[in-house]
Every structure is written in structure tokens, then in C-alpha cells.
Design a protein around this motif. Structure first.
Motif, PDB file in Angstrom:
ATOM      1  N   PRO A 206       0.822  -1.216   0.000  1.00 43.67           N
ATOM      2  CA  PRO A 206       0.000   0.000   0.000  1.00 43.67           C
ATOM      3  C   PRO A 206       0.852   1.261   0.000  1.00 43.67           C
ATOM      4  O   PRO A 206       1.997   1.253   0.456  1.00 43.67           O
ATOM      5  CB  PRO A 206      -0.818  -0.114   1.285  1.00 43.67           C
ATOM      6  N   ASP A 207       0.264   2.335  -0.504  1.00 43.71           N
ATOM      7  CA  ASP A 207       0.965   3.613  -0.543  1.00 43.71           C
ATOM      8  C   ASP A 207       1.125   4.237   0.838  1.00 43.71           C
ATOM      9  O   ASP A 207       1.983   5.078   1.048  1.00 43.71           O
ATOM     10  CB  ASP A 207       0.226   4.599  -1.450  1.00 43.71           C
ATOM     11  N   ASP A 208       0.274   3.817   1.777  1.00 43.86           N
ATOM     12  CA  ASP A 208       0.333   4.408   3.104  1.00 43.86           C
ATOM     13  C   ASP A 208       0.006   3.348   4.151  1.00 43.86           C
ATOM     14  O   ASP A 208      -0.791   2.452   3.892  1.00 43.86           O
ATOM     15  CB  ASP A 208      -0.672   5.566   3.207  1.00 43.86           C
ATOM     16  N   VAL A 209       0.646   3.445   5.279  1.00 44.21           N
ATOM     17  CA  VAL A 209       0.332   2.598   6.433  1.00 44.21           C
ATOM     18  C   VAL A 209       0.238   3.505   7.658  1.00 44.21           C
ATOM     19  O   VAL A 209       0.938   4.503   7.748  1.00 44.21           O
ATOM     20  CB  VAL A 209       1.380   1.488   6.676  1.00 44.21           C
ATOM     21  N   ASP A 210      -0.618   3.146   8.580  1.00 42.79           N
ATOM     22  CA  ASP A 210      -0.789   3.916   9.803  1.00 42.79           C
ATOM     23  C   ASP A 210       0.134   3.326  10.872  1.00 42.79           C
ATOM     24  O   ASP A 210      -0.248   2.420  11.615  1.00 42.79           O
ATOM     25  CB  ASP A 210      -2.245   3.883  10.243  1.00 42.79           C
ATOM     26  N   VAL A 211       1.348   3.839  10.902  1.00 48.04           N
ATOM     27  CA  VAL A 211       2.370   3.307  11.808  1.00 48.04           C
ATOM     28  C   VAL A 211       1.932   3.462  13.258  1.00 48.04           C
ATOM     29  O   VAL A 211       2.094   2.531  14.071  1.00 48.04           O
ATOM     30  CB  VAL A 211       3.736   3.980  11.547  1.00 48.04           C
ATOM     31  N   ALA A 212       1.359   4.590  13.604  1.00 48.28           N
ATOM     32  CA  ALA A 212       0.922   4.814  14.984  1.00 48.28           C
ATOM     33  C   ALA A 212      -0.138   3.790  15.386  1.00 48.28           C
ATOM     34  O   ALA A 212      -0.096   3.253  16.496  1.00 48.28           O
ATOM     35  CB  ALA A 212       0.390   6.232  15.155  1.00 48.28           C
ATOM     36  N   ALA A 213      -1.062   3.499  14.509  1.00 49.01           N
ATOM     37  CA  ALA A 213      -2.116   2.527  14.816  1.00 49.01           C
ATOM     38  C   ALA A 213      -1.529   1.127  14.988  1.00 49.01           C
ATOM     39  O   ALA A 213      -1.963   0.378  15.872  1.00 49.01           O
ATOM     40  CB  ALA A 213      -3.178   2.534  13.722  1.00 49.01           C
ATOM     41  N   ILE A 214      -0.551   0.790  14.167  1.00 51.70           N
ATOM     42  CA  ILE A 214       0.100  -0.522  14.290  1.00 51.70           C
ATOM     43  C   ILE A 214       0.805  -0.622  15.637  1.00 51.70           C
ATOM     44  O   ILE A 214       0.653  -1.603  16.367  1.00 51.70           O
ATOM     45  CB  ILE A 214       1.075  -0.759  13.121  1.00 51.70           C
ATOM     46  N   ARG A 215       1.555   0.407  15.981  1.00 49.81           N
ATOM     47  CA  ARG A 215       2.279   0.423  17.252  1.00 49.81           C
ATOM     48  C   ARG A 215       1.315   0.367  18.434  1.00 49.81           C
ATOM     49  O   ARG A 215       1.471  -0.452  19.351  1.00 49.81           O
ATOM     50  CB  ARG A 215       3.145   1.684  17.342  1.00 49.81           C
ATOM     51  N   LYS A 216       0.297   1.200  18.395  1.00 48.13           N
ATOM     52  CA  LYS A 216      -0.674   1.238  19.489  1.00 48.13           C
ATOM     53  C   LYS A 216      -1.460  -0.066  19.579  1.00 48.13           C
ATOM     54  O   LYS A 216      -1.822  -0.496  20.679  1.00 48.13           O
ATOM     55  CB  LYS A 216      -1.607   2.428  19.314  1.00 48.13           C
ATOM     56  N   GLY A 217      -1.706  -0.695  18.433  1.00 51.30           N
ATOM     57  CA  GLY A 217      -2.395  -1.979  18.431  1.00 51.30           C
ATOM     58  C   GLY A 217      -1.618  -3.062  19.162  1.00 51.30           C
ATOM     59  O   GLY A 217      -2.195  -4.027  19.676  1.00 51.30           O
ATOM     60  N   LEU A 218      -0.314  -2.887  19.216  1.00 48.21           N
ATOM     61  CA  LEU A 218       0.542  -3.821  19.956  1.00 48.21           C
ATOM     62  C   LEU A 218       0.718  -3.392  21.409  1.00 48.21           C
ATOM     63  O   LEU A 218       1.370  -4.093  22.194  1.00 48.21           O
ATOM     64  CB  LEU A 218       1.912  -3.932  19.279  1.00 48.21           C
ATOM     65  N   GLY A 219       0.152  -2.227  21.752  1.00 45.79           N
ATOM     66  CA  GLY A 219       0.251  -1.740  23.122  1.00 45.79           C
ATOM     67  C   GLY A 219       1.643  -1.289  23.517  1.00 45.79           C
ATOM     68  O   GLY A 219       2.033  -1.417  24.676  1.00 45.79           O
ATOM     69  N   LEU A 220       2.403  -0.757  22.544  1.00 47.23           N
ATOM     70  CA  LEU A 220       3.791  -0.372  22.802  1.00 47.23           C
ATOM     71  C   LEU A 220       3.982   1.131  22.745  1.00 47.23           C
ATOM     72  O   LEU A 220       3.360   1.817  21.916  1.00 47.23           O
ATOM     73  CB  LEU A 220       4.714  -1.025  21.775  1.00 47.23           C
ATOM     74  N   THR A 221       4.871   1.627  23.587  1.00 42.10           N
ATOM     75  CA  THR A 221       5.312   3.009  23.443  1.00 42.10           C
ATOM     76  C   THR A 221       6.175   3.087  22.180  1.00 42.10           C
ATOM     77  O   THR A 221       6.624   2.055  21.657  1.00 42.10           O
ATOM     78  CB  THR A 221       6.155   3.465  24.641  1.00 42.10           C
ATOM     79  N   ARG A 222       6.425   4.285  21.729  1.00 46.98           N
ATOM     80  CA  ARG A 222       7.251   4.439  20.538  1.00 46.98           C
ATOM     81  C   ARG A 222       8.649   3.855  20.752  1.00 46.98           C
ATOM     82  O   ARG A 222       9.173   3.139  19.907  1.00 46.98           O
ATOM     83  CB  ARG A 222       7.345   5.914  20.141  1.00 46.98           C
ATOM     84  N   SER A 223       9.237   4.134  21.905  1.00 46.90           N
ATOM     85  CA  SER A 223      10.592   3.629  22.142  1.00 46.90           C
ATOM     86  C   SER A 223      10.600   2.104  22.261  1.00 46.90           C
ATOM     87  O   SER A 223      11.509   1.446  21.745  1.00 46.90           O
ATOM     88  CB  SER A 223      11.222   4.289  23.362  1.00 46.90           C
ATOM     89  N   ALA A 224       9.597   1.525  22.900  1.00 50.00           N
ATOM     90  CA  ALA A 224       9.528   0.065  23.015  1.00 50.00           C
ATOM     91  C   ALA A 224       9.315  -0.580  21.643  1.00 50.00           C
ATOM     92  O   ALA A 224       9.911  -1.617  21.338  1.00 50.00           O
ATOM     93  CB  ALA A 224       8.409  -0.340  23.968  1.00 50.00           C
ATOM     94  N   PHE A 225       8.480   0.031  20.826  1.00 50.94           N
ATOM     95  CA  PHE A 225       8.232  -0.452  19.463  1.00 50.94           C
ATOM     96  C   PHE A 225       9.534  -0.466  18.663  1.00 50.94           C
ATOM     97  O   PHE A 225       9.861  -1.455  17.997  1.00 50.94           O
ATOM     98  CB  PHE A 225       7.188   0.459  18.807  1.00 50.94           C
ATOM     99  N   CYS A 226      10.279   0.619  18.769  1.00 49.06           N
ATOM    100  CA  CYS A 226      11.532   0.734  18.020  1.00 49.06           C
ATOM    101  C   CYS A 226      12.571  -0.272  18.513  1.00 49.06           C
ATOM    102  O   CYS A 226      13.265  -0.891  17.696  1.00 49.06           O
ATOM    103  CB  CYS A 226      12.067   2.158  18.113  1.00 49.06           C
ATOM    104  N   ARG A 227      12.682  -0.437  19.810  1.00 47.45           N
ATOM    105  CA  ARG A 227      13.625  -1.432  20.350  1.00 47.45           C
ATOM    106  C   ARG A 227      13.235  -2.842  19.923  1.00 47.45           C
ATOM    107  O   ARG A 227      14.095  -3.627  19.523  1.00 47.45           O
ATOM    108  CB  ARG A 227      13.673  -1.359  21.883  1.00 47.45           C
ATOM    109  N   ARG A 228      11.956  -3.144  20.009  1.00 46.83           N
ATOM    110  CA  ARG A 228      11.475  -4.503  19.701  1.00 46.83           C
ATOM    111  C   ARG A 228      11.739  -4.896  18.256  1.00 46.83           C
ATOM    112  O   ARG A 228      12.057  -6.045  17.965  1.00 46.83           O
ATOM    113  CB  ARG A 228       9.979  -4.582  20.011  1.00 46.83           C
ATOM    114  N   PHE A 229      11.598  -3.915  17.335  1.00 46.19           N
ATOM    115  CA  PHE A 229      11.704  -4.245  15.917  1.00 46.19           C
ATOM    116  C   PHE A 229      12.917  -3.623  15.223  1.00 46.19           C
ATOM    117  O   PHE A 229      13.023  -3.659  14.003  1.00 46.19           O
ATOM    118  CB  PHE A 229      10.417  -3.851  15.194  1.00 46.19           C
ATOM    119  N   GLY A 230      13.846  -3.074  16.000  1.00 48.65           N
ATOM    120  CA  GLY A 230      15.085  -2.551  15.436  1.00 48.65           C
ATOM    121  C   GLY A 230      14.900  -1.336  14.545  1.00 48.65           C
ATOM    122  O   GLY A 230      15.591  -1.184  13.548  1.00 48.65           O
ATOM    123  N   LEU A 231      13.972  -0.468  14.917  1.00 52.65           N
ATOM    124  CA  LEU A 231      13.652   0.707  14.105  1.00 52.65           C
ATOM    125  C   LEU A 231      14.264   1.970  14.692  1.00 52.65           C
ATOM    126  O   LEU A 231      14.476   2.068  15.906  1.00 52.65           O
ATOM    127  CB  LEU A 231      12.132   0.871  14.002  1.00 52.65           C
TER     128      LEU A 231
END
Length: 97
Positions: free
Chosen positions: A31-56
Motif C-alpha cells: 500500500p501507498d500508506d500505512v498507519d504506523v501509529a495505529a500498528i504500534r498502538k495496536g501492539l500496546g507499545l510506546t514508541r521507544s519500546a516499538f523501536c527497540r522490539r523491531f530494530g527501528l
């Protein structure tokens, strides 16, 4: 097996020549666009935890979430995999480490 390889190579050459009639192709649509915030929040992660978990990169994720930058095609595909199967991404990253 040799005949199968020869046939597969002939199909590949035909495809490269633009002759796709009779060939089965599989086009992956990212897709041309993805809702990164919704994906992260759907996993119940803070931004920093999301980035650590997936190497972002946290700055990149912040920019994507705030719509200041758009993830490139590979990042959009990765976001979809994270959305649908985060364990697969974690396993791949763990195996690579």
C-alpha cells in the motif's frame, strides 16, 4: 527435474521479454500508506519500546507517525508484517543476532 528447470528458465526469459500470456505471475501490492501509529498502538507499545522490539530508528518512526515523512516501500511492507505477525519479525531479528 532438469526438464522443470529448463521450462522455468524459458518462462523467465519469456517474462523478461514481455511475453506474459499463459504465465502465472504473482504481484505483491504494497500500500501507498500505512498507519504506523495505529500498528504500534495496536501492539500496546510506546514508541521507544516499538523501536527497540523491531530494530527501528525512533526518529524515523516519529516522522512517519506525525506524517512528516512517508515510510519507503520496504518499511511499509515491514509495518504490514509487524501488524499481522509481529512474532515472525522478532524471530527473524533474533535469529540474525
Amino acid at each position: 527435474m532438469g526438464d522443470d528447470l529448463i521450462e522455468a528458465m524459458a518462462e523467465a526469459v519469456a517474462y523478461m521479454d514481455g511475453k506474459t500470456k499463459g504465465l502465472v505471475t504473482h504481484e505483491v501490492l504494497v500500500p501507498d500508506d500505512v498507519d504506523v501509529a495505529a500498528i504500534r498502538k495496536g501492539l500496546g507499545l510506546t514508541r521507544s519500546a516499538f523501536c527497540r522490539r523491531f530494530g527501528l530508528d525512533i526518529r524515523a518512526v516519529q516522522e512517519w507517525e506525525q506524517k512528516r515523512r512517508r515510510p519507503d516501500r520496504a518499511a511499509r511492507a515491514l509495518m504490514l508484517v509487524i501488524k499481522h505477525n509481529p512474532q515472525a519479525v522478532e524471530a527473524a531479528l533474533h535469529d540474525a543476532a
